[in-house]
Design an enzyme around this catalytic site. Structure first.
Site, PDB file in Angstrom:
ATOM      1  N   ARG A  32       8.130  -2.401   5.314  1.00 35.06           N
ATOM      2  CA  ARG A  32       7.038  -1.499   4.943  1.00 35.06           C
ATOM      3  C   ARG A  32       5.857  -1.704   5.888  1.00 35.06           C
ATOM      4  O   ARG A  32       5.799  -2.679   6.632  1.00 35.06           O
ATOM      5  CB  ARG A  32       6.560  -1.776   3.505  1.00 35.06           C
ATOM      6  CG  ARG A  32       7.601  -1.534   2.432  1.00 35.06           C
ATOM      7  CD  ARG A  32       7.921  -0.051   2.265  1.00 35.06           C
ATOM      8  NE  ARG A  32       8.917   0.169   1.233  1.00 35.06           N
ATOM      9  CZ  ARG A  32      10.244   0.129   1.427  1.00 35.06           C
ATOM     10  NH1 ARG A  32      10.727  -0.145   2.627  1.00 35.06           N
ATOM     11  NH2 ARG A  32      11.073   0.364   0.435  1.00 35.06           N
TER      12      ARG A  32
ATOM     13  N   LYS B 130       1.692  13.115  -6.784  1.00 30.53           N
ATOM     14  CA  LYS B 130       0.879  13.036  -5.557  1.00 30.53           C
ATOM     15  C   LYS B 130       1.073  14.293  -4.715  1.00 30.53           C
ATOM     16  O   LYS B 130       0.113  14.841  -4.163  1.00 30.53           O
ATOM     17  CB  LYS B 130       1.261  11.795  -4.744  1.00 30.53           C
ATOM     18  CG  LYS B 130       0.779  10.493  -5.346  1.00 30.53           C
ATOM     19  CD  LYS B 130      -0.703  10.281  -5.111  1.00 30.53           C
ATOM     20  CE  LYS B 130      -1.376   9.642  -6.301  1.00 30.53           C
ATOM     21  NZ  LYS B 130      -2.799   9.384  -6.148  1.00 30.53           N
TER      22      LYS B 130
ATOM     23  N   GLY C  49      16.547   3.821  -5.799  1.00 33.33           N
ATOM     24  CA  GLY C  49      15.430   4.620  -5.283  1.00 33.33           C
ATOM     25  C   GLY C  49      14.696   3.959  -4.118  1.00 33.33           C
ATOM     26  O   GLY C  49      13.860   4.591  -3.478  1.00 33.33           O
TER      27      GLY C  49
ATOM     28  N   TYR D 274      -1.920   6.807   2.035  1.00 32.18           N
ATOM     29  CA  TYR D 274      -1.912   5.354   2.209  1.00 32.18           C
ATOM     30  C   TYR D 274      -0.478   4.872   2.332  1.00 32.18           C
ATOM     31  O   TYR D 274       0.395   5.296   1.591  1.00 32.18           O
ATOM     32  CB  TYR D 274      -2.477   4.627   0.997  1.00 32.18           C
ATOM     33  CG  TYR D 274      -3.805   5.059   0.433  1.00 32.18           C
ATOM     34  CD1 TYR D 274      -4.762   5.735   1.183  1.00 32.18           C
ATOM     35  CD2 TYR D 274      -4.110   4.747  -0.889  1.00 32.18           C
ATOM     36  CE1 TYR D 274      -5.982   6.082   0.623  1.00 32.18           C
ATOM     37  CE2 TYR D 274      -5.321   5.088  -1.450  1.00 32.18           C
ATOM     38  CZ  TYR D 274      -6.260   5.768  -0.697  1.00 32.18           C
ATOM     39  OH  TYR D 274      -7.454   6.101  -1.260  1.00 32.18           O
TER      40      TYR D 274
ATOM     41  N   SER E 222      -0.388   9.384  -0.798  1.00 29.63           N
ATOM     42  CA  SER E 222       0.471   8.212  -0.622  1.00 29.63           C
ATOM     43  C   SER E 222       1.640   8.526   0.298  1.00 29.63           C
ATOM     44  O   SER E 222       2.135   9.662   0.335  1.00 29.63           O
ATOM     45  CB  SER E 222       1.002   7.809  -2.002  1.00 29.63           C
ATOM     46  OG  SER E 222       2.059   6.893  -1.864  1.00 29.63           O
ATOM     47  N   ALA E 223       2.131   7.491   0.961  1.00 28.99           N
ATOM     48  CA  ALA E 223       3.338   7.623   1.783  1.00 28.99           C
ATOM     49  C   ALA E 223       4.547   7.991   0.927  1.00 28.99           C
ATOM     50  O   ALA E 223       5.575   8.399   1.462  1.00 28.99           O
ATOM     51  CB  ALA E 223       3.608   6.312   2.509  1.00 28.99           C
ATOM     52  N   THR E 224       4.399   7.873  -0.392  1.00 27.31           N
ATOM     53  CA  THR E 224       5.501   8.233  -1.273  1.00 27.31           C
ATOM     54  C   THR E 224       5.885   9.713  -1.125  1.00 27.31           C
ATOM     55  O   THR E 224       7.008  10.083  -1.450  1.00 27.31           O
ATOM     56  CB  THR E 224       5.159   7.875  -2.747  1.00 27.31           C
ATOM     57  OG1 THR E 224       6.328   7.971  -3.534  1.00 27.31           O
ATOM     58  CG2 THR E 224       4.126   8.800  -3.323  1.00 27.31           C
TER      59      THR E 224
ATOM     60  N   TYR F 272       6.068   9.870 -10.172  1.00 27.99           N
ATOM     61  CA  TYR F 272       4.779   9.490  -9.571  1.00 27.99           C
ATOM     62  C   TYR F 272       4.584  10.224  -8.236  1.00 27.99           C
ATOM     63  O   TYR F 272       3.547  10.829  -7.983  1.00 27.99           O
ATOM     64  CB  TYR F 272       4.710   7.973  -9.359  1.00 27.99           C
ATOM     65  CG  TYR F 272       3.584   7.564  -8.427  1.00 27.99           C
ATOM     66  CD1 TYR F 272       2.259   7.722  -8.795  1.00 27.99           C
ATOM     67  CD2 TYR F 272       3.865   7.044  -7.151  1.00 27.99           C
ATOM     68  CE1 TYR F 272       1.227   7.371  -7.926  1.00 27.99           C
ATOM     69  CE2 TYR F 272       2.843   6.680  -6.288  1.00 27.99           C
ATOM     70  CZ  TYR F 272       1.526   6.848  -6.681  1.00 27.99           C
ATOM     71  OH  TYR F 272       0.512   6.519  -5.806  1.00 27.99           O
TER      72      TYR F 272
ATOM     73  N   PHE G 108      14.412  -7.512  -3.611  1.00 22.99           N
ATOM     74  CA  PHE G 108      15.423  -6.506  -3.954  1.00 22.99           C
ATOM     75  C   PHE G 108      16.207  -6.073  -2.714  1.00 22.99           C
ATOM     76  O   PHE G 108      15.770  -5.214  -1.961  1.00 22.99           O
ATOM     77  CB  PHE G 108      14.758  -5.293  -4.626  1.00 22.99           C
ATOM     78  CG  PHE G 108      14.083  -5.674  -5.917  1.00 22.99           C
ATOM     79  CD1 PHE G 108      14.833  -5.992  -7.043  1.00 22.99           C
ATOM     80  CD2 PHE G 108      12.693  -5.754  -6.000  1.00 22.99           C
ATOM     81  CE1 PHE G 108      14.212  -6.365  -8.230  1.00 22.99           C
ATOM     82  CE2 PHE G 108      12.070  -6.126  -7.177  1.00 22.99           C
ATOM     83  CZ  PHE G 108      12.831  -6.432  -8.292  1.00 22.99           C
TER      84      PHE G 108
ATOM     85  N   ASP H 117     -13.149   9.962 -18.628  1.00 18.74           N
ATOM     86  CA  ASP H 117     -11.695  10.131 -18.598  1.00 18.74           C
ATOM     87  C   ASP H 117     -11.412  11.519 -18.046  1.00 18.74           C
ATOM     88  O   ASP H 117     -11.804  12.523 -18.649  1.00 18.74           O
ATOM     89  CB  ASP H 117     -11.122   9.975 -20.015  1.00 18.74           C
ATOM     90  CG  ASP H 117      -9.603   9.921 -19.996  1.00 18.74           C
ATOM     91  OD1 ASP H 117      -8.986  10.514 -19.078  1.00 18.74           O
ATOM     92  OD2 ASP H 117      -9.038   9.274 -20.894  1.00 18.74           O
TER      93      ASP H 117
HETATM   94  N1  LIG Z   1      -2.162   0.615  -4.398  1.00 18.47           N
HETATM   95  C1  LIG Z   1      -1.191   1.274  -3.774  1.00 18.47           C
HETATM   96  O1  LIG Z   1      -0.181   0.690  -3.394  1.00 18.47           O
HETATM   97  C2  LIG Z   1      -1.326   2.743  -3.479  1.00 18.47           C
HETATM   98  C3  LIG Z   1      -0.541   3.314  -2.467  1.00 18.47           C
HETATM   99  C4  LIG Z   1      -0.665   4.684  -2.208  1.00 18.47           C
HETATM  100  C5  LIG Z   1      -1.540   5.456  -2.956  1.00 18.47           C
HETATM  101  N2  LIG Z   1      -2.287   4.882  -3.949  1.00 18.47           N
HETATM  102  C6  LIG Z   1      -3.188   5.718  -4.728  1.00 18.47           C
HETATM  103  O2  LIG Z   1      -4.503   5.249  -4.565  1.00 18.47           O
HETATM  104  C7  LIG Z   1      -5.268   5.434  -5.753  1.00 18.47           C
HETATM  105  C8  LIG Z   1      -5.934   4.137  -6.141  1.00 18.47           C
HETATM  106  O3  LIG Z   1      -4.929   3.140  -6.271  1.00 18.47           O
HETATM  107  P1  LIG Z   1      -5.277   1.667  -6.780  1.00 18.47           P
HETATM  108  O4  LIG Z   1      -4.237   0.778  -6.223  1.00 18.47           O
HETATM  109  O5  LIG Z   1      -6.716   1.381  -6.557  1.00 18.47           O
HETATM  110  O6  LIG Z   1      -4.980   1.854  -8.337  1.00 18.47           O
HETATM  111  P2  LIG Z   1      -5.785   1.305  -9.583  1.00 18.47           P
HETATM  112  O7  LIG Z   1      -4.948   1.550 -10.790  1.00 18.47           O
HETATM  113  O8  LIG Z   1      -6.269  -0.081  -9.324  1.00 18.47           O
HETATM  114  O9  LIG Z   1      -7.070   2.274  -9.609  1.00 18.47           O
HETATM  115  C9  LIG Z   1      -7.054   3.553 -10.224  1.00 18.47           C
HETATM  116  C10 LIG Z   1      -8.264   3.643 -11.130  1.00 18.47           C
HETATM  117  O10 LIG Z   1      -8.277   4.928 -11.753  1.00 18.47           O
HETATM  118  C11 LIG Z   1      -8.591   4.773 -13.117  1.00 18.47           C
HETATM  119  N3  LIG Z   1      -8.024   5.916 -13.825  1.00 18.47           N
HETATM  120  C12 LIG Z   1      -6.726   6.240 -13.996  1.00 18.47           C
HETATM  121  N4  LIG Z   1      -6.619   7.373 -14.722  1.00 18.47           N
HETATM  122  C13 LIG Z   1      -7.883   7.775 -15.016  1.00 18.47           C
HETATM  123  C14 LIG Z   1      -8.424   8.874 -15.730  1.00 18.47           C
HETATM  124  N5  LIG Z   1      -7.649   9.774 -16.352  1.00 18.47           N
HETATM  125  N6  LIG Z   1      -9.769   8.990 -15.811  1.00 18.47           N
HETATM  126  C15 LIG Z   1     -10.573   8.067 -15.216  1.00 18.47           C
HETATM  127  N7  LIG Z   1     -10.129   7.009 -14.537  1.00 18.47           N
HETATM  128  C16 LIG Z   1      -8.782   6.864 -14.441  1.00 18.47           C
HETATM  129  C17 LIG Z   1      -7.989   3.432 -13.517  1.00 18.47           C
HETATM  130  O11 LIG Z   1      -8.606   2.865 -14.651  1.00 18.47           O
HETATM  131  C18 LIG Z   1      -8.241   2.599 -12.260  1.00 18.47           C
HETATM  132  O12 LIG Z   1      -9.498   1.954 -12.317  1.00 18.47           O
HETATM  133  C19 LIG Z   1      -4.283   5.976  -6.786  1.00 18.47           C
HETATM  134  O13 LIG Z   1      -4.469   7.367  -6.850  1.00 18.47           O
HETATM  135  C20 LIG Z   1      -2.929   5.630  -6.228  1.00 18.47           C
HETATM  136  O14 LIG Z   1      -1.959   6.569  -6.618  1.00 18.47           O
HETATM  137  C21 LIG Z   1      -2.207   3.537  -4.201  1.00 18.47           C
END
Ligand SMILES: NC(=O)c1ccc[n+]([C@@H]2O[C@H](COP(=O)([O-])OP(=O)(O)OC[C@H]3O[C@@H](n4cnc5c(N)ncnc54)[C@H](O)[C@@H]3O)[C@@H](O)[C@H]2O)c1
Length: 338
Positions: free
Chosen positions: A230, A152, A293, A176, A124-126, A148, A217, A58
């Site tokens: 998007r 980032k 938003g 992303y 992220s694109a956010t 969020y 939406f 963690d």
């Molecule tokens: N999926 C999207 O649409 C998207 C878009 C842009 C950016 N992102 C970024 O990409 C990354 C991965 O996204 P994803 O879609 O695979 O999300 P996800 O939630 O499937 O994967 C994130 C992983 O991190 C783990 N995690 C979270 N907090 C933790 C901690 N404190 N310690 C250890 N593990 C932890 C979770 O258990 C999970 O397995 C994220 O940082 C997200 O912000 C995602």
């Protein structure tokens, strides 16, 4: 290289694991399963043919993180671990700050103490908020619209300051756009807990009968069909960019911030129709009010990634829908519990 994937059990991390193993890297997954399940490790073993080296970790626990880095040697880290639901981040901002920002600080401490100096970061694109124009380039104004997004942006900035302080430390921020789709095997894919926040997993759950209909939406956006536009990118293309970014850090020894998208805007209704074609079934939907938003149109200019990484998205929206549907139809309830 020996590479640590923090958050590697999640949706994008699992797909990146497969690509990195295929490219011959020695990859370790660390996760706390806060938004994933151990079932993914079984599937990754099925795909790669080898047990997945896994460390429960963690990132909020600094002692555990620093201790782990002291015991193991890595050449690079890919940092996926974050909470990522925009709505939830507005309700529980402090949890998001703690998990995403403090977690990243702990990771950077662990890396610095152990002399690990290459980082690929899931941005992220956010960070562009509601962009003034599209396609969005990396030098567009950064403006966040929710907690969020703020995490980032702050994480990018913390990493940037560390890079400034240590010329030997190099990072790639990968911004992303909208990752969708699944591995071609249908063994791994997006498996959200609770009600999906993103469009594609919602469509998948409607198609498989877990939800009655999709709410779209806003049907009055200034876009060709009135629904939001998007830049959807296949998760396999996205995964490949992580391996390319690691090669870049080794080869070029400099920092990088790049957009990862296809450069093509797709509307909600276009995605719904493409999915209905791939799954050969209707996706019932209702147009409802806009969400606070939300913005009309966001898509990337991905040319920098092509120039510096030699990367470009190859899979089209039909492949995204076909692969997402294969995953969902083979796993209607997501991963089985391990
Ligand atoms: N999926 C999207 O649409 C998207 C878009 C842009 C950016 N992102 C970024 O990409 C990354 C991965 O996204 P994803 O879609 O695979 O999300 P996800 O939630 O499937 O994967 C994130 C992983 O991190 C783990 N995690 C979270 N907090 C933790 C901690 N404190 N310690 C250890 N593990 C932890 C979770 O258990 C999970 O397995 C994220 O940082 C997200 O912000 C995602």
């Amino acid at each position: 290289m020996r590479i640590l994937l923090c958050g590697g059990a999640g949706y994008i991390g699992a797909h990146a694991y497969v690509v990195l193993v295929e490219r011959g890297h020695d990859v370790v997954v660390a996760d706390n399963f806060s938004n994933s399940s151990p079932g993914v490790l079984v599937r990754l073993q099925q795909i790669t043919g080898h047990p997945v080296p896994f460390q429960p970790l963690d990132l909020r626990d600094r002692e555990a993180v620093v201790g782990f880095f002291a015991r193991q040697q890595f050449d690079a880290v890919v940092h996926f671990a974050a909470l990522k639901a925009v709505g939830e981040s507005c309700e529980r901002p402090l949890d998001y700050f703690h998990n995403n920002i403090s977690g990243t600080l702990n990771l950077l401490h662990g890396m610095q103490a152990a002399g690990v100096k290459r980082l690929v970061f899931s941005s992220s694109a956010t960070v562009y908020g509601d962009p003034a124009s599209v396609p969005v380039r990396e030098d567009a104004r950064l403006q966040v619209t929710n907690p969020y997004g703020r995490t980032k942006l702050v994480m990018e900035q913390l990493i940037g300051d560390l890079c400034e302080s240590d010329p030997g430390f190099h990072a790639a921020n990968l911004r992303y756009f909208n990752p969708v789709g699944a591995h071609a095997s249908g063994l791994i894919g997006e498996d959200p807990t609770g009600i999906p926040n993103n469009l594609m997993p919602y469509i998948c759950q409607v198609a498989v009968g877990r939800r009655e209909h999709l709410s779209v939406f806003g049907g009055d956006w200034p876009t060709p069909d009135g629904t939001g536009v998007r830049d959807y990118i296949h998760v396999t293309d996205l995964a490949r960019a992580h391996a390319d970014a690691l090669d870049f850090l080794v080869r070029e020894r400099r920092n990088l911030t790049v957009n990862l998208g296809t450069g093509q805007g797709i509307s909600v209704l276009q995605l719904v129709n493409a999915f209905a074609g791939a799954a050969e079934r209707a996706i019932p939907y209702q147009i409802v009010a806009r969400r606070a938003g939300d913005v009309a149109e966001v898509y990337a200019d991905p040319s920098l990634a092509n120039d510096v990484l030699g990367w470009r998205a190859e899979l089209d929206v039909d492949a995204m829908c076909r692969d997402a549907w294969r995953w969902q139809s083979q796993n209607p309830q997501g991963y089985p519990s391990a």
